[in-house]
Design an enzyme around this catalytic site. Structure first.
Site, PDB file in Angstrom:
ATOM      1  N   THR A  14       0.830  -1.213   0.000  1.00 52.90           N
ATOM      2  CA  THR A  14       0.000   0.000   0.000  1.00 52.90           C
ATOM      3  C   THR A  14       0.861   1.258   0.000  1.00 52.90           C
ATOM      4  OG1 THR A  14      -1.627  -1.228   1.278  1.00 52.90           O
ATOM      5  CG2 THR A  14      -1.864   1.171   1.255  1.00 52.90           C
ATOM      6  N   ARG A  46       8.536  -9.025  -2.230  1.00 58.76           N
ATOM      7  CA  ARG A  46       8.651 -10.481  -2.294  1.00 58.76           C
ATOM      8  C   ARG A  46       8.387 -11.000  -3.702  1.00 58.76           C
ATOM      9  NH1 ARG A  46       5.299 -11.556   3.102  1.00 58.76           N
ATOM     10  NH2 ARG A  46       3.958 -10.214   1.884  1.00 58.76           N
ATOM     11  N   VAL A 134       3.761   7.886  12.299  1.00 60.22           N
ATOM     12  CA  VAL A 134       2.763   8.331  13.283  1.00 60.22           C
ATOM     13  C   VAL A 134       1.750   9.252  12.616  1.00 60.22           C
ATOM     14  CG1 VAL A 134       2.385   9.599  15.426  1.00 60.22           C
ATOM     15  CG2 VAL A 134       4.400   8.150  15.187  1.00 60.22           C
ATOM     16  N   GLY A 136       0.036   9.061   9.944  1.00 56.33           N
ATOM     17  CA  GLY A 136       0.078   9.135   8.477  1.00 56.33           C
ATOM     18  C   GLY A 136       0.426  10.490   7.912  1.00 56.33           C
ATOM     19  N   ILE A 138      -0.344  13.523   8.815  1.00 57.93           N
ATOM     20  CA  ILE A 138      -0.220  14.720   9.668  1.00 57.93           C
ATOM     21  C   ILE A 138       1.251  14.933  10.013  1.00 57.93           C
ATOM     22  CG2 ILE A 138      -0.956  15.846  11.790  1.00 57.93           C
ATOM     23  CD1 ILE A 138      -3.230  13.854  12.028  1.00 57.93           C
ATOM     24  N   GLU A 192      -7.916  -4.725   9.431  1.00 53.49           N
ATOM     25  CA  GLU A 192      -7.219  -5.921   8.959  1.00 53.49           C
ATOM     26  C   GLU A 192      -8.040  -7.174   9.278  1.00 53.49           C
ATOM     27  OE1 GLU A 192      -4.136  -5.843   7.603  1.00 53.49           O
ATOM     28  OE2 GLU A 192      -3.906  -3.682   7.859  1.00 53.49           O
ATOM     29  N   ASP A 203      -1.354  -0.662  18.189  1.00 50.18           N
ATOM     30  CA  ASP A 203      -0.866   0.259  17.160  1.00 50.18           C
ATOM     31  C   ASP A 203      -0.794   1.691  17.715  1.00 50.18           C
ATOM     32  OD1 ASP A 203      -0.431   0.952  14.176  1.00 50.18           O
ATOM     33  OD2 ASP A 203      -2.137   2.205  14.734  1.00 50.18           O
ATOM     34  N   LYS A 207       2.617   4.237  18.449  1.00 50.62           N
ATOM     35  CA  LYS A 207       2.738   5.638  18.017  1.00 50.62           C
ATOM     36  C   LYS A 207       2.911   6.564  19.219  1.00 50.62           C
ATOM     37  CE  LYS A 207      -0.159   4.567  14.051  1.00 50.62           C
ATOM     38  NZ  LYS A 207      -1.568   4.532  13.609  1.00 50.62           N
ATOM     39  N   GLY A 304      -3.368   5.147   4.878  1.00 54.35           N
ATOM     40  CA  GLY A 304      -3.721   5.077   3.469  1.00 54.35           C
ATOM     41  C   GLY A 304      -2.529   5.448   2.606  1.00 54.35           C
TER      42      GLY A 304
END
Ligand SMILES: NC(=O)c1ccc[n+]([C@@H]2O[C@H](COP(=O)([O-])OP(=O)(O)OC[C@H]3O[C@@H](n4cnc5c(N)ncnc54)[C@H](OP(=O)(O)O)[C@@H]3O)[C@@H](O)[C@H]2O)c1
Length: 430
Positions: A14, A46, A134, A136, A138, A192, A203, A207, A304
């Site tokens: 991603t 991979r 951390v 994304g 921002i 997920e 998660d 962060k 994202g």
């Protein structure tokens, strides 16, 4: 024009594919802002044959990402593999050993090994940049490290996991329960298949440990983060929170005082009018408190391909322009361990929902238990009477210590008429 910054990208999922797309689409402005072109020279993943929506035929291919980090014609290695050890760590260490800068989005790796990696980068005289790890898109790391460098940060709090925020937002909007909304989030690709890292708060804890380190100049201490997730949040609690003037959010909170640092991730009730309460859906938000600047509020997309690639590109521009600050804002040798305070030292107001048999005398028993623990009520809510049935009773307390609250909850649970373990949520000032 001056020499390009040559870049090797390890991991083309991603974020990796998104980064290649961004570097292509924005090549002109990136070159102007960096003072030289950013040029991808090599890639590794991979499976070489997977269609990733980007043409990787023009880059040197490596089956072995560590060999790429060691040997490729590159000034900087971008690690977008993920995982707290294994290939991701080996790629970073190989890059440092070869004198190359590293950019990573990998919060798990940094939460476990951030201080060591910062030392390695510094010893090699190269940069370790991780804005993408951390919140994304921002630019909160840059904000803390540079824009707020003139302040001592006393506290920060934030919504650091978009999946949890999405689930809590939909639960509030629709009244649906946690399991139902989680299943939908998985279907939509917001959660997920194995959602544990997100919904159990791990998660966000990764962060928070990184934000604390930058904010307070201390060694990264993930083990010191108290962590609770959102599985226990019921629609009824969200309704009561509304009625009491609060929103329920999964918050990461870091506070510094004379004794050490408090780091905690847990569901919290925040006043409906607080800036963080308005951060909805998959968005992230961080509020920092500095002694000269006061509060600063940042909000944006936390994950994202686009937002995360945006952060990676910002780091690459800095490196290309020759700006590489120490990874955590101060020299690695200054990143000293600071004691992480245990959760039972927390002091604050609490929300408690009890499911009790509606019969005379029950409330007196509960009140006596709280009195014995020296906890005083702020408010008590019982919506309806249903003699003989189980009904919810909601209490909010004045400030009390976590240790006292836990003792009181254990005693309340032992009361015969109390039919479920108490549902407790900490109230924060936002
Ligand atoms: N996704 C997000 O929104 C987001 C946001 C912020 C931070 N991050 C972080 O960014 C990193 C990447 O996340 P992602 O979502 O892009 O993951 P992803 O979609 O699962 O992609 C991982 C990539 O790494 C490759 N890979 C796995 N093992 C490898 C190895 N041993 N050698 C070389 N390549 C290997 C995979 O190759 P194949 O494709 O060939 O299988 C894949 O291309 C993680 O640290 C994550 O925490 C992600």
């Amino acid at each position: 024009m001056t020499q390009p910054l040559k870049i090797a990208v390890a991991g083309l999922g991603t974020v990796g594919a998104g980064t290649l797309q961004l570097l292509d689409a924005q090549a002109d402005i990136l070159a102007l802002r960096a003072g030289r072109p950013l040029q991808v020279s090599a890639v590794s993943a991979r499976n070489r044959n997977l269609d990733r929506g980007v043409d990787i035929g023009r880059y040197a291919w490596y089956d072995d990402a560590v060999a790429m980090a060691r040997e490729a014609d590159a000034d900087a290695v971008v690690e977008l593999i993920g995982g707290s050890d294994g290939a991701a760590r080996a790629v970073c260490e190989a890059a440092f050993a070869a004198g190359r800068h590293v950019v990573t989005a990998n919060k798990a790796l940094l939460a476990h090994h951030g201080t060591t990696l910062a030392e390695q980068a510094e010893a090699a005289g190269v940069g370790l940049a991780w804005e993408a790890a951390v919140a994304g898109g921002i630019p909160v790391i840059r904000c803390l490290r540079e824009g707020l460098a003139g302040n001592r940060i006393s506290r920060l709090h934030g919504i650091l996991n978009g999946t949890c925020n999405y689930i809590l937002t939909v639960m509030r909007d629709t009244g649906r329960d946690f399991a139902d909304v989680l299943a939908e989030a998985q279907h939509l690709g917001y959660a997920e298949a194995d959602p544990g890292f997100d919904i159990d708060g791990v998660d966000a804890a990764h962060k928070l440990a990184l934000l604390s380190s930058v904010a307070f100049g201390s060694a990264v201490d993930f083990a010191g983060v108290y962590t609770e997730g959102i599985r226990q949040i019921a629609p009824m609690d969200i309704e009561y929170a509304d009625e009491l003037g609060y929103r329920i959010k999964l918050l990461g909170i870091a506070e510094r005082n004379h004794d050490g640092i408090h780091q905690r991730v847990h569901p919290a009730m925040v006043p409906a009018g607080a800036p963080i309460a308005a951060v909805e859906d998959v968005f992230n938000g961080v509020v920092t408190e500095g002694d000269f600047v006061g509060a600063t509020v940042l909000e944006g997309r936390g994950a994202g391909a686009g937002p995360t690639a945006s952060a990676v590109a910002g780091d690459l521009v800095d490196i290309a322009a020759g700006r590489h600050a120490p990874a955590f804002g101060v020299p690695a040798s200054a990143l000293k361990p600071v004691p992480s305070l245990p959760m039972d030292r927390h002091v604050g107001p609490y929300y408690v929902r009890l499911m009790v048999i509606d019969k005379p005398g029950v409330f007196a028993d509960i009140a006596a238990t709280l009195r014995d623990a020296e906890i005083s009520f702020e408010s008590v809510l019982q919506r309806s009477r249903a003699p003989g049935d189980v009904v919810p009773v909601v209490l909010t307390t004045h400030e009390t210590s976590e240790a006292a609250m836990q003792r009181a909850l254990a005693a309340i649970e032992a009361i015969e008429a109390v039919r479920e373990p108490p549902h407790m949520i900490r109230i924060e000032r936002g």
